[in-house]
Design an enzyme around this catalytic site. Structure first.
Site, short mmCIF file in Angstrom:
data_model
loop_
_atom_site.label_atom_id
_atom_site.label_comp_id
_atom_site.label_asym_id
_atom_site.label_seq_id
_atom_site.Cartn_x
_atom_site.Cartn_y
_atom_site.Cartn_z
N HIS A 48 0.74 -0.73 -0.37
CA HIS A 48 -0.09 0.46 0.20
C HIS A 48 0.93 1.68 -0.13
O HIS A 48 0.46 2.25 -0.91
CB HIS A 48 -1.17 -0.49 1.29
N GLU A 51 1.81 2.07 -3.44
CA GLU A 51 0.79 2.77 -4.37
C GLU A 51 0.90 4.17 -4.32
O GLU A 51 1.24 4.61 -5.48
CB GLU A 51 0.02 2.25 -4.21
N HIS A 52 1.28 4.62 -3.22
CA HIS A 52 1.51 5.97 -2.74
C HIS A 52 2.96 6.54 -3.52
O HIS A 52 2.52 7.04 -4.17
CB HIS A 52 1.76 6.33 -1.37
N GLU A 126 -3.45 8.08 7.11
CA GLU A 126 -4.34 7.39 6.73
C GLU A 126 -4.72 6.03 7.47
O GLU A 126 -6.01 5.87 7.78
CB GLU A 126 -3.87 6.35 5.92
#
Lengths: 411, 431
Positions: A48, A51-52, A126
């Site tokens: 994840h 992905e950023h 997040e």
């Protein structure tokens, strides 16, 4: 019915093309076959975080978003335990720009130390926003390691803990990229007013020169059969008690998948479903109640979650759930009830095919499952499920020893 | 680094063009026998349809908090001819879906169904719109469950900020500014709902949008199930007075000590899309916080890492409008984030937006308009945005012209005119 063409480049990239003349917008979807399950148990949250970083600049393009926005396009991405999926939509006339952008970040990334630092902070925020700074936010941080003892589904996509994100080094991140972001580990789908020939030319031009990586032979530990019921009780600063209950189920590609999905619909999809009717409407034990499946590629979970009505005891609410489970494993469901949930599935499959982007995402995922054409046969697989199969599947699934309970008490 | 052997020059982007040829296809307009206007958005794809009824039944019209929303949610919980369970059973059996929602101005009731099940599901839609009876036992359950949901949501900083902000900018005397508290759930009764339904869910004052694969049969069946109701008298729809009295204190802080993040919300009352500056301000808003590459996202997320997301929006309401910026930021950087937001606003007031950035925003916005016209459902949603303002597609055509022609100097002047720091409210919820 979604018609499509399919071809593969020499470097292993699979490409799917769906023609839809009704729209000036083209959708480009690219799936990398890597998710949180592929992470090192001591370095979770990488897929994840990565992905950023995919938006932090590639070898020839300093910033991914700017040229796309300039061309009237828009994009986003998501990561889950199994896959990382990037998608964009762009006016047809500017389609080649999408190939330029996506191929460059598959070729090589050029994110800076600074961009890692910043995205590390963004992901930590997040983490706080979704898991820590809201009531019941930590449920999956508790439930996953309880249900999974060895399989990497024991951590959520965001990671086990903030420290793993804090400690990620640029070397770790580069190694992760090198291993998984290769043409032979990806599926590209283009959907819109396009011809297959045109997409073949663009794919070969932009993606063709990218060298393949080593084959990604996944060898994940298999979760052993659970042999006794598990229970965890926690107290938290939340307004109401709640119950979470999971049962291990099959893989997304196993035969029993469709019957289990229909079971979850019988129990809680729609206001007429069994558990909504009995637990929420009639007995008024829960203010909200859901049953659903995770549908993961490896063995997933069948999940019950409910928030209790103020004043109801957890034991009474739990008994009521078990009564409904008892009903579904002791007596075959009525043909009409099965027909109802099949009708619902048929309808939601039809509605899920609206728009080029949905079609592109559905085709890509089906290809990952083994064959893009599955999107056109899913309905038949559901239709084929019989009342007898529902009964045997429910009996196999809802064994007491297969159950994991989280009782979440309000302080 | 991997080597590209072909000598393809990847430094240079493929040529792209400005988005042009955005075509607006007017919906087909039909009228039921009793005069109800029907707007049709056809697509030849899947054999399914969405039928949406629009009523002027938003929270603007309610006399007690929550009435608009609970009335809307309870339409399907029992009617003259069917119990709550019978409605659920029929809708589920045909694989259809009833969707109810409200906003500040409107109440919406939509049916999603495969065309092959149109008739039996449309019959249910007509029942829930025309003959809801708001049974006491269903009402008690729904109030109980909604109240619990509210209590859970009210633990979240974002939810508190969103709810309280409206009151801050509009004032508690304005229907848009009236908020609700947990005890308001207990002050409602079924008579309130029945009365609200009688006044605001009137076939004489509604519109219907039909999108999907639409045939004559759809209009015939609408006529069959929505016949006989008198149409007319739509002008006696009582409009409450707009009493905007905003708070004089512009800086508010709601303390929540255990919060790891603070919610920040800033903004002010503006105007709606009938105002000549609305579309221009929409462009300024996009530059500031209206897309991923916006100045707020770039500075506060991508440069500083203070937040997972930050954005701004200009919202049009039937009787007003407002502008706001919203984010959740790490508790320790709340003040820094707030300073940076004001800094970005000041820059818009002092410096002209560089041409390159402005061109990017122009094309991004044109692309967004194009995307919003993609498919029958999107076209219907897009049309809904202008219908209630008495506007037509010339609104969008004009919008496109403004996007193409607006200058950096005009945008700077707008920032000075409308985003004066002294005129903005700021609300923080957190430590």
């Amino acid at each position: 019915m979604i018609n499509f063409d399919r071809f593969q480049l020499d470097n292993g990239l699979k490409v799917i093309v769906h023609k839809d003349v009704s729209t000036p917008i083209v959708a480009v979807n690219i799936l990398y076959d890597v998710g949180a399950r592929d992470e090192d148990p001591d370095k979770t949250g990488f897929a994840h975080l990565f992905e950023h970083l995919m938006f932090g600049g590639s070898v020839n393009i300093p910033k991914y978003d700017t040229p796309l926005e300039e061309a009237g396009g828009e994009n986003n991405a998501f990561t889950n335990n199994d896959i990382t999926n990037y998608y964009l939509t762009i006016p047809k006339q500017n389609l080649e720009l999408a190939f330029w952008l996506e191929s460059d970040r598959m070729l090589d990334l050029a994110f800076s130390k600074k961009s890692l630092e910043v995205q590390r902070h963004v992901v930590i925020e997040e983490f706080k926003q979704s898991y820590l700074n809201q009531p019941y936010g930590d449920v999956w941080l508790l439930l996953r390691p309880l249900a999974y003892r060895v399989h990497p589904y024991q951590w959520p996509t965001i990671g086990k803990k903030i420290e793993h994100i804090q400690n990620a080094t640029i070397e770790d991140v580069r190694a992760f990229y090198r291993k998984y972001y290769n043409p032979n580990n990806a599926i590209l789908t283009v959907s819109g007013n396009v011809d297959t020939k045109e997409i073949e030319i663009l794919s070969n031009k932009w993606f063709g020169p990218i060298q393949p990586g080593d084959a990604n032979n996944r060898n994940l530990p298999k979760e052993p059969t659970q042999t006794e019921e598990r229970i965890l009780e926690v107290k938290r600063n939340v307004p109401f008690d709640s119950i979470y209950k999971t049962y291990h189920m099959c893989k997304r590609t196993d035969h029993a998948y469709h019957a289990i999905d229909l079971l979850s619909d019988i129990l809680s999809n729609g206001d007429s479903s069994r558990m909504y009717r009995s637990l929420v409407k009639e007995k008024k034990l829960f203010s909200e109640f859901h049953a659903y499946i995770t549908g993961d590629l490896d063995e997933g979970l069948f999940v019950f979650t409910g928030k209790l009505v103020k004043g109801v005891k957890i034991a009474d609410a739990d008994n009521a759930i078990n009564d409904e489970i008892e009903k579904i494993i002791s007596k075959p469901i009525h043909e009409e009830e099965l027909k109802k949930v099949k009708n619902k599935i048929e309808s939601s499959l039809e509605f899920s095919e609206i728009g080029v982007l949905n079609k592109a995402i559905n085709l890509t995922y089906a290809e990952l499952l083994g064959n893009a054409d599955l999107v056109n046969h899913e309905k038949e697989l559901y239709q084929a499920v019989t009342v007898e199969e529902m009964l045997t599947t429910a009996r196999e699934l809802f064994r007491k020893t297969n159950c994991t309970n989280l009782y979440y008490y309000a302080n | 680094m991997r080597i590209d052997m072909t000598g393809l020059n990847r430094k240079i982007a493929p040529k792209t063009g400005f988005v042009d040829n955005i075509s607006f296809i007017d919906p087909e307009k039909a009228e039921l026998n009793n005069g109800i206007p029907v707007y049709i958005f056809n697509s030849e794809e899947q054999d399914l349809v969405k039928i949406e009824f629009l009523f002027r039944a938003g929270s603007w019209y309610q006399e007690k908090p929550l009435v608009a929303r609970i009335t809307n949610k309870m339409l399907k919980e029992g009617t003259r001819h069917f119990t709550s369970h019978e409605i659920a059973e029929k809708i589920d059996y045909y694989g259809a879906h009833l969707n109810m929602s409200t906003d500040k101005d409107m109440g919406y009731v939509s049916l999603y169904t495969l065309n092959k099940h149109l008739e039996p599901t449309l019959e249910i839609l007509a029942e829930v719109i025309k003959h809801p009876v708001f049974p006491e036992n269903e009402f008690n359950r729904i109030i109980q469950n909604r109240k619990q949901k509210f209590i859970v949501s009210n633990e979240k900083v974002r939810f508190i900020a969103k709810r309280k902000f409206d009151e801050l900018i509009f004032g508690s005397q304005n229907p848009y500014g009236k908020t609700y508290e947990v005890e308001d759930f207990d002050k409602l009764n079924t008579a309130d709902l029945a009365e609200f339904h009688r006044l605001h869910y009137r076939l004489s004052d509604c519109r219907v949008l039909v999108s999907g694969k639409v045939m004559n049969r759809h209009v015939d069946l609408l006529n069959k199930f929505f016949n006989g109701e008198p149409v007319g008298n739509s002008d006696n729809h009582a409009e409450p007075a707009d009493n905007t009295i905003s708070s004089n204190n512009r800086m508010f802080h709601i303390v929540k000590n255990d919060a790891l993040q603070s919610a920040i919300r800033m903004g002010k009352v503006m105007f709606n899309k009938t105002h000549p500056d609305y579309t221009k301000l929409k462009i300024l808003n996009t530059v500031l916080g209206g897309y991923f590459g916006s100045r707020l996202m770039t500075n506060i997320r991508e440069e500083k890492g203070y937040t997972y997301g930050i954005g701004s929006a200009l919202v049009s309401l039937h009787h007003s409008g407002y502008f706001f910026i919203a984010s959740e930021v790490g508790a320790d950087v709340t003040q820094d984030a707030s300073n940076e937001i004001y800094h970005e606003i000041r820059k818009l007031q002092e410096e002209k937006i560089p041409e390159k950035e402005l061109d990017l925003v122009r094309n991004y916005m044109l692309g967004a308009i194009l995307r919003n016209l993609d498919g029958a459902f999107a076209r219907s949603d897009n049309f809904k945005e202008i219908l209630e303002y008495g506007l037509n597609y010339s609104y969008y055509k004009n919008f496109i012209e403004v996007i193409r022609s607006i200058t950096a100097a005009e945008l700077r002047d707008l920032a000075q005119k409308y985003l004066d720091r002294e005129s903005l409210y700021e609300l923080r919820v957190g430590k």
